[in-house]
Enzyme design. Structure first.
Site, short mmCIF file in Angstrom:
data_model
loop_
_atom_site.label_atom_id
_atom_site.label_comp_id
_atom_site.label_asym_id
_atom_site.label_seq_id
_atom_site.Cartn_x
_atom_site.Cartn_y
_atom_site.Cartn_z
N ASP A 11 0.82 -1.20 0.00
CA ASP A 11 -0.08 0.09 0.06
C ASP A 11 0.79 1.08 0.07
OD1 ASP A 11 -0.91 0.36 3.47
OD2 ASP A 11 1.13 -0.35 2.71
N ASP A 15 7.29 3.65 3.54
CA ASP A 15 8.02 2.80 3.62
C ASP A 15 8.05 1.59 2.82
OD1 ASP A 15 5.72 2.38 4.98
OD2 ASP A 15 6.33 1.14 6.42
N ASP A 16 6.78 1.50 1.88
CA ASP A 16 6.44 0.38 1.04
C ASP A 16 7.51 0.76 -0.12
OD1 ASP A 16 4.01 1.03 2.53
OD2 ASP A 16 3.32 -0.98 1.66
N ASN A 159 0.84 1.06 16.83
CA ASN A 159 1.18 2.35 16.38
C ASN A 159 -0.40 3.11 15.95
OD1 ASN A 159 0.72 1.06 14.01
ND2 ASN A 159 2.50 1.42 13.24
N GLU A 165 -1.12 -2.57 15.61
CA GLU A 165 -0.44 -2.03 14.54
C GLU A 165 -1.18 -1.93 13.35
OE1 GLU A 165 0.30 -4.04 11.53
OE2 GLU A 165 1.35 -2.30 10.86
N ASN A 167 -1.56 -2.25 9.74
CA ASN A 167 -2.01 -2.99 8.73
C ASN A 167 -2.82 -4.26 9.44
OD1 ASN A 167 -0.36 -1.86 6.83
ND2 ASN A 167 1.54 -3.34 7.40
N HIS A 236 9.44 0.64 8.34
CA HIS A 236 8.91 -0.56 8.87
C HIS A 236 9.00 -1.59 7.59
CE1 HIS A 236 7.44 1.00 12.36
NE2 HIS A 236 6.92 2.02 11.45
N ASP A 237 8.40 -1.45 6.32
CA ASP A 237 8.35 -2.38 5.30
C ASP A 237 9.58 -3.05 4.90
OD1 ASP A 237 5.33 -0.80 3.92
OD2 ASP A 237 5.54 -2.18 5.60
O1 RIB Z 1 2.59 -0.12 10.77
C1 RIB Z 1 3.32 -0.12 9.80
C2 RIB Z 1 2.83 -0.46 8.47
O2 RIB Z 1 1.54 0.24 8.33
C3 RIB Z 1 3.46 -0.08 7.11
O3 RIB Z 1 3.35 -1.17 6.26
C4 RIB Z 1 3.25 1.12 6.64
O4 RIB Z 1 3.37 1.29 5.22
C5 RIB Z 1 1.77 1.33 7.22
O5 RIB Z 1 1.13 0.44 6.15
CA CA Z 2 2.84 -0.60 4.06
#
Ligand code: RIB
Ligand code: CA
Length: 311
Positions: A11, A15-16, A159, A165, A167, A236-237
């Site tokens: 998505d 970070d993707d 988060n 989290e 996702n 993160h990703d």
């Molecule tokens: O919590 C981090 C995740 O949520 C990562 O994949 C960021 O891109 C968001 O989608």
């Molecule tokens: Ca992501």
């Protein structure tokens, strides 16, 4: 050693984007396809971002197939406050000229895994809606996949909420289906990925990477101006991709992961039991990250990608 074949469900997302740079630049990986899902921003934007990244980075032969716009049951959420309205922070990549693939992400995932049983690793770095629908449509994907690695979850704090989290919280029902499908999910969660912070020293090296640095990496990681000597935005990703490249970077421990779908304050929580209590683990959960070697890997790969972007 042949490259590991992967399909990335994502998505994009700041970070993707950095995860896609890493996957594209790593000879250890062969991207068979990108599938997109609504998450950080809406599906139209995550898909457009994937198409722009594909051309900017130079992997135009890889199909980008859109999938689910929203969660199975929940109303849509997003993370535009983190990723910007565009989804790529301050990066303004040229519009895509190559078309999106026909069809739906779920069918791409099912058919790609069917065609090469045991050979393709599915990597999910967004909400798990497409993955869950693939499992529902064809349960044998859990046998056909070489593995499933996700960036998602947390066995400490969230988060999106104190418990969850993003996702997972974006589609808890999908996550519950995925963790309950019978395969062993490699869960790279916030407990690990929070360590992947873009510090000043890292950003300085990104800045010196030509167009890749000035047009993508820095506008992404520098979007909120939070980079300091000791901290910065966590990408993160990229941790999920780095794990596939070098499994020694992240310590994994077996656990039973249950996804909370009913909690008023805990919806989307990945309740992680390392004690097992006689149950068969359904997950290998990341517990530590070798941060120095992680950044050494990323910056080496990014430097190689930077050279190709300049050409
Ligand atoms: O919590 C981090 C995740 O949520 C990562 O994949 C960021 O891109 C968001 O989608
Ligand atoms: Ca992501």
């Amino acid at each position: 050693m042949p490259a590991q074949k992967i399909v990335i469900d994502c998505d994009p997302g700041i970070d993707d984007a950095l995860a896609l740079v890493l996957a594209h630049g790593s000879p250890e990986l062969e991207i068979l396809g990108i599938t997109t899902v609504g998450g950080n921003v809406d599906l139209a934007r995550t898909t457009d971002n994937a198409l722009r990244l594909r051309e900017f980075l130079g992997f135009g032969g890889v199909p980008v197939t859109p999938g689910s716009a929203g969660a199975l049951l929940r109303s849509r959420v997003n993370a535009a406050e983190v990723h910007g309205d565009s989804g790529l922070g301050g990066a303004l990549l040229p519009p895509a000229t190559l078309p999106v693939a026909a069809g739906h992400a779920v069918d791409f995932i099912v058919e790609t895994l069917r065609a090469a049983p045991g050979e393709v690793t599915l990597v999910a770095i967004g909400p798990l809606t497409n993955v869950a629908l693939a499992v529902l449509k064809e349960p044998r994907v859990t046998e056909w996949a070489r593995g499933l690695t996700i960036l998602g979850g947390s066995y400490t704090r969230g988060n999106f909420s104190p418990a969850a989290e993003f996702n997972i919280a974006a589609d808890p029902e999908a996550a519950a289906i995925v963790f309950g499908a019978g395969w062993t999910v490699t869960m790279i969660g916030l407990d690990v990925s929070r360590g992947a912070m873009t510090t000043r020293a890292v950003a300085d090296r990104m800045e010196a990477m030509g167009r890749l640095g000035t047009e993508l990496l820095i506008p992404c990681v520098g979007f909120h101006g939070t980079i300091t000597a000791d901290g910065g935005p966590a990408i993160h990703d990229a941790c999920a991709i780095a794990h596939l490249i070098d499994p020694s970077l992240i310590t994994l421990e077996p656990a039973v992961v249950d996804v909370e779908t009913a909690g008023r304050f805990t919806s989307g929580m990945t309740v992680t039991d390392f004690a097992l209590r006689g149950r068969t683990p359904n997950a290998l959960v990341g517990t530590t990250l070798d941060t120095d070697r992680f950044w050494d890997l990323l910056l080496d790969v990014y430097a190689r990608v930077a050279e190709s972007v300049e050409r």
